[in-house]
Design a protein around this motif. Structure first.
Motif, PDB file in Angstrom:
ATOM      1  N   ALA A   1      -9.451 107.384  -5.331  1.00 41.02           N
ATOM      2  CA  ALA A   1      -8.405 107.311  -4.313  1.00 41.02           C
ATOM      3  C   ALA A   1      -7.030 107.603  -4.889  1.00 41.02           C
ATOM      4  O   ALA A   1      -6.165 108.178  -4.213  1.00 41.02           O
ATOM      5  CB  ALA A   1      -8.416 105.936  -3.661  1.00 41.02           C
ATOM      6  N   LEU A   2      -6.811 107.225  -6.154  1.00 44.19           N
ATOM      7  CA  LEU A   2      -5.513 107.419  -6.790  1.00 44.19           C
ATOM      8  C   LEU A   2      -5.375 108.800  -7.436  1.00 44.19           C
ATOM      9  O   LEU A   2      -4.321 109.120  -7.979  1.00 44.19           O
ATOM     10  CB  LEU A   2      -5.290 106.330  -7.845  1.00 44.19           C
ATOM     11  CG  LEU A   2      -5.257 104.893  -7.305  1.00 44.19           C
ATOM     12  CD1 LEU A   2      -5.201 103.902  -8.456  1.00 44.19           C
ATOM     13  CD2 LEU A   2      -4.079 104.693  -6.355  1.00 44.19           C
ATOM     14  N   GLY A   3      -6.438 109.596  -7.403  1.00 42.60           N
ATOM     15  CA  GLY A   3      -6.388 110.922  -8.020  1.00 42.60           C
ATOM     16  C   GLY A   3      -6.320 110.877  -9.528  1.00 42.60           C
ATOM     17  O   GLY A   3      -5.731 111.749 -10.161  1.00 42.60           O
ATOM     18  N   LEU A   4      -6.961 109.864 -10.128  1.00 45.62           N
ATOM     19  CA  LEU A   4      -6.909 109.665 -11.576  1.00 45.62           C
ATOM     20  C   LEU A   4      -8.319 109.438 -12.125  1.00 45.62           C
ATOM     21  O   LEU A   4      -8.584 108.458 -12.831  1.00 45.62           O
ATOM     22  CB  LEU A   4      -6.011 108.465 -11.910  1.00 45.62           C
ATOM     23  CG  LEU A   4      -4.515 108.643 -11.662  1.00 45.62           C
ATOM     24  CD1 LEU A   4      -3.795 107.306 -11.768  1.00 45.62           C
ATOM     25  CD2 LEU A   4      -3.913 109.640 -12.639  1.00 45.62           C
ATOM     26  N   THR A   5      -9.234 110.342 -11.819  1.00 41.20           N
ATOM     27  CA  THR A   5     -10.624 110.122 -12.217  1.00 41.20           C
ATOM     28  C   THR A   5     -10.811 110.124 -13.733  1.00 41.20           C
ATOM     29  O   THR A   5     -11.812 109.609 -14.227  1.00 41.20           O
ATOM     30  CB  THR A   5     -11.545 111.184 -11.593  1.00 41.20           C
ATOM     31  OG1 THR A   5     -11.057 112.491 -11.914  1.00 41.20           O
ATOM     32  CG2 THR A   5     -11.585 111.028 -10.084  1.00 41.20           C
ATOM     33  N   GLY A   6      -9.865 110.661 -14.469  1.00 43.41           N
ATOM     34  CA  GLY A   6      -9.966 110.629 -15.925  1.00 43.41           C
ATOM     35  C   GLY A   6      -9.704 109.264 -16.522  1.00 43.41           C
ATOM     36  O   GLY A   6     -10.005 109.028 -17.690  1.00 43.41           O
ATOM     37  N   VAL A   7      -9.152 108.359 -15.732  1.00 41.95           N
ATOM     38  CA  VAL A   7      -8.941 106.985 -16.182  1.00 41.95           C
ATOM     39  C   VAL A   7     -10.124 106.170 -15.676  1.00 41.95           C
ATOM     40  O   VAL A   7     -10.300 105.990 -14.470  1.00 41.95           O
ATOM     41  CB  VAL A   7      -7.621 106.402 -15.648  1.00 41.95           C
ATOM     42  CG1 VAL A   7      -7.407 104.984 -16.191  1.00 41.95           C
ATOM     43  CG2 VAL A   7      -6.450 107.297 -16.027  1.00 41.95           C
ATOM     44  N   ARG A   8     -10.932 105.678 -16.581  1.00 42.57           N
ATOM     45  CA  ARG A   8     -12.152 104.983 -16.207  1.00 42.57           C
ATOM     46  C   ARG A   8     -11.884 103.489 -16.062  1.00 42.57           C
ATOM     47  O   ARG A   8     -11.396 102.849 -16.990  1.00 42.57           O
ATOM     48  CB  ARG A   8     -13.250 105.220 -17.248  1.00 42.57           C
ATOM     49  CG  ARG A   8     -13.436 106.681 -17.624  1.00 42.57           C
ATOM     50  CD  ARG A   8     -13.760 107.540 -16.430  1.00 42.57           C
ATOM     51  NE  ARG A   8     -15.076 107.234 -15.898  1.00 42.57           N
ATOM     52  CZ  ARG A   8     -15.456 107.544 -14.661  1.00 42.57           C
ATOM     53  NH1 ARG A   8     -14.608 108.125 -13.836  1.00 42.57           N
ATOM     54  NH2 ARG A   8     -16.680 107.253 -14.258  1.00 42.57           N
ATOM     55  N   GLY A   9     -12.190 102.959 -14.912  1.00 41.92           N
ATOM     56  CA  GLY A   9     -11.982 101.545 -14.671  1.00 41.92           C
ATOM     57  C   GLY A   9     -12.449 101.182 -13.278  1.00 41.92           C
ATOM     58  O   GLY A   9     -12.181 101.910 -12.318  1.00 41.92           O
ATOM     59  N   ALA A  10     -13.177 100.071 -13.145  1.00 40.58           N
ATOM     60  CA  ALA A  10     -13.710  99.656 -11.859  1.00 40.58           C
ATOM     61  C   ALA A  10     -13.833  98.140 -11.843  1.00 40.58           C
ATOM     62  O   ALA A  10     -13.557  97.465 -12.845  1.00 40.58           O
ATOM     63  CB  ALA A  10     -15.070 100.313 -11.608  1.00 40.58           C
ATOM     64  N   TYR A  11     -14.257  97.609 -10.712  1.00 44.08           N
ATOM     65  CA  TYR A  11     -14.515  96.178 -10.624  1.00 44.08           C
ATOM     66  C   TYR A  11     -15.458  95.928  -9.455  1.00 44.08           C
ATOM     67  O   TYR A  11     -15.635  96.775  -8.569  1.00 44.08           O
ATOM     68  CB  TYR A  11     -13.213  95.383 -10.436  1.00 44.08           C
ATOM     69  CG  TYR A  11     -12.441  95.711  -9.179  1.00 44.08           C
ATOM     70  CD1 TYR A  11     -12.583  94.955  -8.017  1.00 44.08           C
ATOM     71  CD2 TYR A  11     -11.544  96.779  -9.151  1.00 44.08           C
ATOM     72  CE1 TYR A  11     -11.870  95.249  -6.865  1.00 44.08           C
ATOM     73  CE2 TYR A  11     -10.828  97.086  -8.004  1.00 44.08           C
ATOM     74  CZ  TYR A  11     -10.990  96.322  -6.862  1.00 44.08           C
ATOM     75  OH  TYR A  11     -10.290  96.628  -5.720  1.00 44.08           O
ATOM     76  N   ALA A  12     -16.075  94.777  -9.482  1.00 50.68           N
ATOM     77  CA  ALA A  12     -16.964  94.375  -8.401  1.00 50.68           C
ATOM     78  C   ALA A  12     -16.555  93.011  -7.881  1.00 50.68           C
ATOM     79  O   ALA A  12     -15.983  92.190  -8.613  1.00 50.68           O
ATOM     80  CB  ALA A  12     -18.412  94.343  -8.886  1.00 50.68           C
TER      81      ALA A  12
END
Length: 325
Positions: free
Chosen positions: A182-193
């Motif tokens: 959504a932020l247009g930054l797919t090269g920055v890896r990070g997620a949460y659940a």
């Protein structure tokens, strides 16, 4: 074998990349600035205390329900491992789904089950990939007794419709969020659940299974920016832009004889009127995503891109006039 994905390949970054679902209006200026200002000289807080509180406040849930992850794919692998370690043997997947669900299940020996009620781990994604629509069985699956995970990677990029699950149902399933698209930054890896209300024991197990510092400083900065009001305002404005681009892109392909399938997200699937010369398109800087690996052979998934990219695609797809000596 590694999974099949869109995006850069051995030829580098495509100039006109329709193969990924990142927000083409991005990158989000606020998130990009936060990433650029991140401190790479020091470890993040290993407990991610401030970040987890910020994410919990953003979603209105208890902080104990937040589990950080290196990426969506990392979480998929970790929760699959946790289910297998606890005795789970069967997985249920939608007919069309992201390949990492099945890949993780295969790695841990989980057998694919056709009946949701018989599965120990169940996957949902809405808007779904590759179609970008609601999952046909989402409500029935969400009520099953196994570990149910709703992948919400594309929820922030939903351009129409709404989530099929209400607040009560969402509290009964795991929610996996991947804001970098959504932020247009797919090269920055990070997620949460977000763990379900009854899932705190599994949440603690997942935290114990995580490596040290699953998120680096840049991912922490991106996720902290994600919950800020200015970034959310930018995202809302970007969706309005994407709606216009999507309408134009579907009309363009329709004029070229493509059959476009309905979608609620910033991407859609389409069938070409004839076989595509993929190497030629790639040589012209254009990359599309073949949806065979997602369970939909004979179609292409196209992310919505701006007018310049659409013009390049139209030019590349135009039939070439034969020349005679």
């Amino acid at each position: 074998m590694s999974g099949v994905h869109g995006g850069p390949d051995a030829l580098g970054v495509p100039r006109w990349d329709f193969s990924t679902n990142a927000n083409a209006v991005g990158p989000c200026p606020m998130a990009l600035s936060a990433v650029q200002r991140a401190d790479p000289q020091h470890y993040p807080d290993p407990g991610y205390t401030a970040l987890r509180h910020a994410l919990a406040a953003f979603h209105g849930v208890a902080v104990e329900r937040i589990v950080v992850a290196g990426s969506a794919s990392e979480f998929i692998a970790r929760i699959t491992a946790a289910v297998a370690r606890s005795g789970g043997q069967r997985v249920w997947l939608p007919a069309l789904a992201y390949g990492d669900y099945a890949q993780a299940a295969k790695a841990w020996g989980l057998q694919r089950e056709n009946q949701p009620a018989q599965a120990d781990l169940l996957w949902l994604c809405e808007p779904a990939s590759p179609l970008g629509k609601a999952e046909p069985m989402v409500n029935a699956v969400a009520e099953q007794g196994g570990v149910v995970v709703l992948d919400r990677a594309y929820e922030p990029l939903r351009l129409s419709g709404r989530c099929s699950l209400g607040a009560g149902a969402l509290d009964r399933v795991w929610q996996l969020w991947t804001p970098n698209k959504a932020l247009g930054l797919t090269g920055v890896r990070g997620a949460y659940a977000i763990a379900p209300l009854h899932g705190l024991t599994l949440a603690r197990s997942l935290e114990q299974m995580a490596p040290s510092w699953p998120l680096g400083a840049h991912a922490v900065a991106m996720l902290r920016a994600w919950v800020q009001a200015d970034a959310q305002r930018w995202l809302a404005q970007s969706r309005e832009q994407l709606i216009g681009w999507k309408t134009a892109q579907i009309a363009l392909l329709g004029e070229l004889g493509w059959a476009c399938l309905p979608s609620e997200a910033n991407y859609f699937c389409a069938r070409a009127p004839h076989a595509l010369d993929v190497p030629s398109l790639r040589a012209q800087g254009i990359k599309l995503r073949d949806t065979g690996s997602l369970g939909l052979p004979g179609h292409w998934r196209l992310g919505v891109l701006p007018p310049a990219a659409q013009a390049a695609l139209a030019a590349a797809l135009q039939p070439k006039e034969e020349t005679f000596p």
